[in-house]
Scaffold this motif. Sequence first.
Motif, short mmCIF file in Angstrom:
data_model
loop_
_atom_site.label_atom_id
_atom_site.label_comp_id
_atom_site.label_asym_id
_atom_site.label_seq_id
_atom_site.Cartn_x
_atom_site.Cartn_y
_atom_site.Cartn_z
N SER A 11 -0.69 -7.27 1.86
CA SER A 11 -0.26 -6.20 1.35
C SER A 11 0.24 -6.16 -0.12
N GLY A 15 -1.94 -3.85 -2.58
CA GLY A 15 -1.29 -2.56 -2.86
C GLY A 15 -1.17 -1.55 -1.83
N TYR A 16 -1.45 -1.90 -0.51
CA TYR A 16 -1.51 -0.90 0.54
C TYR A 16 -0.30 -1.28 1.57
N SER A 17 0.38 -0.30 2.17
CA SER A 17 1.06 -0.80 2.98
C SER A 17 0.70 -1.49 4.34
N GLU A 18 1.50 -2.36 4.86
CA GLU A 18 1.02 -3.09 6.17
C GLU A 18 0.60 -2.14 7.01
N LYS A 20 -0.97 0.73 6.61
CA LYS A 20 -2.28 1.25 6.22
C LYS A 20 -3.35 0.15 6.38
N LEU A 21 -3.07 -1.12 5.96
CA LEU A 21 -4.01 -2.11 6.35
C LEU A 21 -4.43 -2.17 7.94
N MET A 24 -6.86 0.27 8.62
CA MET A 24 -8.08 -0.01 8.12
C MET A 24 -8.73 -1.12 8.83
#
Length: 67
Positions: A11, A15-18, A20-21, A24
Amino acid sequence: MAKLLSMKAVSERVGYSESKLYAMIREGEFPPGRKLATGGVRWLESDVDDWIMHAYEQAPEARLRLA
């Protein structure tokens, strides 16, 4: 030797929140982690780095710089 990253490290690296990942990953837009015998999940640093490079190459502003 391959380096394994926790979700927190992934994360911070991308640069993405957990959350968000994880979304994805469910959508097939980010590489899934690898389950460990201990029950945890980790990501290969090389998989994350490859994803970052691919995402960079796909960005319109990156294409301008590479041209």
